[in-house]
Design a protein around this motif. Structure first.
Motif, PDB file in Angstrom:
ATOM      1  N   GLN A  39       0.840  -1.180   0.000  1.00  0.00           N
ATOM      2  CA  GLN A  39       0.000   0.000   0.000  1.00  0.00           C
ATOM      3  C   GLN A  39       0.880   1.236   0.000  1.00  0.00           C
ATOM      4  O   GLN A  39       1.647   1.456   0.946  1.00  0.00           O
ATOM      5  N   ALA A  40       0.774   1.996  -1.059  1.00  0.00           N
ATOM      6  CA  ALA A  40       1.517   3.254  -1.173  1.00  0.00           C
ATOM      7  C   ALA A  40       0.679   4.383  -0.583  1.00  0.00           C
ATOM      8  O   ALA A  40      -0.546   4.273  -0.495  1.00  0.00           O
ATOM      9  N   PRO A  41       1.317   5.477  -0.190  1.00  0.00           N
ATOM     10  CA  PRO A  41       0.569   6.608   0.387  1.00  0.00           C
ATOM     11  C   PRO A  41      -0.523   7.095  -0.559  1.00  0.00           C
ATOM     12  O   PRO A  41      -0.274   7.328  -1.745  1.00  0.00           O
ATOM     13  N   GLY A  42      -1.729   7.198  -0.035  1.00  0.00           N
ATOM     14  CA  GLY A  42      -2.844   7.699  -0.821  1.00  0.00           C
ATOM     15  C   GLY A  42      -3.448   6.712  -1.790  1.00  0.00           C
ATOM     16  O   GLY A  42      -4.334   7.068  -2.571  1.00  0.00           O
ATOM     17  N   LYS A  43      -2.969   5.472  -1.758  1.00  0.00           N
ATOM     18  CA  LYS A  43      -3.479   4.457  -2.681  1.00  0.00           C
ATOM     19  C   LYS A  43      -4.055   3.274  -1.916  1.00  0.00           C
ATOM     20  O   LYS A  43      -3.776   3.089  -0.737  1.00  0.00           O
ATOM     21  N   GLU A  44      -4.840   2.474  -2.628  1.00  0.00           N
ATOM     22  CA  GLU A  44      -5.412   1.284  -2.015  1.00  0.00           C
ATOM     23  C   GLU A  44      -4.377   0.161  -1.985  1.00  0.00           C
ATOM     24  O   GLU A  44      -3.433   0.130  -2.793  1.00  0.00           O
ATOM     25  N   ARG A  45      -4.579  -0.774  -1.085  1.00  0.00           N
ATOM     26  CA  ARG A  45      -3.702  -1.932  -1.006  1.00  0.00           C
ATOM     27  C   ARG A  45      -3.894  -2.791  -2.260  1.00  0.00           C
ATOM     28  O   ARG A  45      -5.015  -2.980  -2.735  1.00  0.00           O
ATOM     29  N   GLU A  46      -2.778  -3.303  -2.771  1.00  0.00           N
ATOM     30  CA  GLU A  46      -2.839  -4.122  -3.971  1.00  0.00           C
ATOM     31  C   GLU A  46      -2.009  -5.390  -3.782  1.00  0.00           C
ATOM     32  O   GLU A  46      -1.023  -5.402  -3.041  1.00  0.00           O
ATOM     33  N   LEU A  47      -2.418  -6.426  -4.487  1.00  0.00           N
ATOM     34  CA  LEU A  47      -1.663  -7.668  -4.486  1.00  0.00           C
ATOM     35  C   LEU A  47      -0.377  -7.477  -5.276  1.00  0.00           C
ATOM     36  O   LEU A  47      -0.398  -6.964  -6.389  1.00  0.00           O
ATOM     37  N   VAL A  48       0.729  -7.924  -4.693  1.00  0.00           N
ATOM     38  CA  VAL A  48       2.017  -7.896  -5.384  1.00  0.00           C
ATOM     39  C   VAL A  48       2.315  -9.277  -5.965  1.00  0.00           C
ATOM     40  O   VAL A  48       2.596  -9.417  -7.154  1.00  0.00           O
ATOM     41  N   ALA A  49       2.259 -10.291  -5.115  1.00  0.00           N
ATOM     42  CA  ALA A  49       2.562 -11.650  -5.548  1.00  0.00           C
ATOM     43  C   ALA A  49       1.947 -12.631  -4.577  1.00  0.00           C
ATOM     44  O   ALA A  49       1.783 -12.322  -3.394  1.00  0.00           O
ATOM     45  N   ARG A  50       1.645 -13.809  -5.097  1.00  0.00           N
ATOM     46  CA  ARG A  50       0.974 -14.827  -4.289  1.00  0.00           C
ATOM     47  C   ARG A  50       1.495 -16.185  -4.704  1.00  0.00           C
ATOM     48  O   ARG A  50       1.780 -16.420  -5.891  1.00  0.00           O
ATOM     49  N   ILE A  51       1.614 -17.091  -3.736  1.00  0.00           N
ATOM     50  CA  ILE A  51       2.078 -18.447  -4.027  1.00  0.00           C
ATOM     51  C   ILE A  51       1.189 -19.430  -3.284  1.00  0.00           C
ATOM     52  O   ILE A  51       0.888 -19.252  -2.094  1.00  0.00           O
ATOM     53  N   THR A  52       0.744 -20.466  -3.982  1.00  0.00           N
ATOM     54  CA  THR A  52      -0.132 -21.459  -3.364  1.00  0.00           C
ATOM     55  C   THR A  52       0.692 -22.497  -2.615  1.00  0.00           C
ATOM     56  O   THR A  52       1.916 -22.530  -2.704  1.00  0.00           O
ATOM     57  N   SER A  53       0.005 -23.370  -1.921  1.00  0.00           N
ATOM     58  CA  SER A  53       0.703 -24.431  -1.195  1.00  0.00           C
ATOM     59  C   SER A  53       1.419 -25.374  -2.157  1.00  0.00           C
ATOM     60  O   SER A  53       2.421 -25.993  -1.790  1.00  0.00           O
ATOM     61  N   GLY A  54       0.947 -25.442  -3.384  1.00  0.00           N
ATOM     62  CA  GLY A  54       1.580 -26.291  -4.379  1.00  0.00           C
ATOM     63  C   GLY A  54       2.693 -25.611  -5.160  1.00  0.00           C
ATOM     64  O   GLY A  54       3.344 -26.249  -5.991  1.00  0.00           O
ATOM     65  N   GLY A  55       2.887 -24.316  -4.881  1.00  0.00           N
ATOM     66  CA  GLY A  55       3.980 -23.611  -5.537  1.00  0.00           C
ATOM     67  C   GLY A  55       3.590 -22.783  -6.747  1.00  0.00           C
ATOM     68  O   GLY A  55       4.449 -22.152  -7.372  1.00  0.00           O
ATOM     69  N   SER A  56       2.321 -22.752  -7.102  1.00  0.00           N
ATOM     70  CA  SER A  56       1.892 -21.912  -8.220  1.00  0.00           C
ATOM     71  C   SER A  56       1.936 -20.451  -7.797  1.00  0.00           C
ATOM     72  O   SER A  56       1.588 -20.110  -6.671  1.00  0.00           O
ATOM     73  N   THR A  57       2.360 -19.603  -8.725  1.00  0.00           N
ATOM     74  CA  THR A  57       2.539 -18.190  -8.411  1.00  0.00           C
ATOM     75  C   THR A  57       1.755 -17.290  -9.356  1.00  0.00           C
ATOM     76  O   THR A  57       1.453 -17.678 -10.492  1.00  0.00           O
ATOM     77  N   ASN A  58       1.428 -16.112  -8.864  1.00  0.00           N
ATOM     78  CA  ASN A  58       0.907 -15.064  -9.738  1.00  0.00           C
ATOM     79  C   ASN A  58       1.407 -13.725  -9.235  1.00  0.00           C
ATOM     80  O   ASN A  58       1.670 -13.559  -8.035  1.00  0.00           O
ATOM     81  N   TYR A  59       1.568 -12.801 -10.184  1.00  0.00           N
ATOM     82  CA  TYR A  59       2.173 -11.505  -9.893  1.00  0.00           C
ATOM     83  C   TYR A  59       1.329 -10.373 -10.462  1.00  0.00           C
ATOM     84  O   TYR A  59       0.628 -10.539 -11.469  1.00  0.00           O
ATOM     85  N   ALA A  60       1.450  -9.223  -9.841  1.00  0.00           N
ATOM     86  CA  ALA A  60       0.890  -8.021 -10.428  1.00  0.00           C
ATOM     87  C   ALA A  60       1.668  -7.707 -11.697  1.00  0.00           C
ATOM     88  O   ALA A  60       2.885  -7.952 -11.768  1.00  0.00           O
ATOM     89  N   ASP A  61       0.982  -7.171 -12.690  1.00  0.00           N
ATOM     90  CA  ASP A  61       1.644  -6.849 -13.958  1.00  0.00           C
ATOM     91  C   ASP A  61       2.827  -5.907 -13.742  1.00  0.00           C
ATOM     92  O   ASP A  61       3.849  -6.008 -14.434  1.00  0.00           O
ATOM     93  N   SER A  62       2.708  -5.010 -12.781  1.00  0.00           N
ATOM     94  CA  SER A  62       3.732  -3.989 -12.568  1.00  0.00           C
ATOM     95  C   SER A  62       5.042  -4.550 -12.026  1.00  0.00           C
ATOM     96  O   SER A  62       6.074  -3.884 -12.099  1.00  0.00           O
TER      97      SER A  62
END
Length: 122
Positions: A39-62
């Protein structure tokens, strides 16, 4: 009951790197997903990266191609390797996970860390 403790934040110059760590502790039975939000100042919280228990990942485009999320299940720890940091990456980075505990084992509880500040500036 369950705590997340982040570390590794700080001040870095543009183009630099940082590695964030987040350790989960407490009466944990199992951990599902683990992730990083910011969460940056003045902005909403956003997902950066996530990993499942099986190791699958996803990332923010940025951050795709610059950040790498990984986890060590034996240590209940998730990492975020951040390379080629940019000023727009400046934010409070918070760890999130879904856990089953000894007292709540029928569903995953969402747990959040207190956050660690990352500042990218010359």
């Amino acid at each position: 009951q369950v705590q997340l403790v982040e570390s590794g934040g700080g001040l870095v110059q543009p183009g630099g790197s940082l590695r964030l760590s987040c350790v989960a502790s407490g009466s944990i039975v199992s951990i599902n997903h683990m992730g990083w939000y910011r969460q940056a100042p003045g902005k909403e919280r956003e997902l950066v990266a996530r990993i499942t228990s099986g190791g699958s990942t996803n990332y923010a485009d940025s951050v795709q191609g610059r950040f790498t999320i990984s986890r060590d299940n034996a240590k209940n720890t998730v990492y975020l390797q951040m390379n080629n940091l940019k000023p727009e990456d400046t934010a409070v980075y918070s760890c999130n996970t879904g856990v089953k505990t000894i007292t709540v084992s029928h569903t995953y509880l969402e747990v959040w860390g207190q956050g660690t500040l990352v500042t990218v500036s010359a």
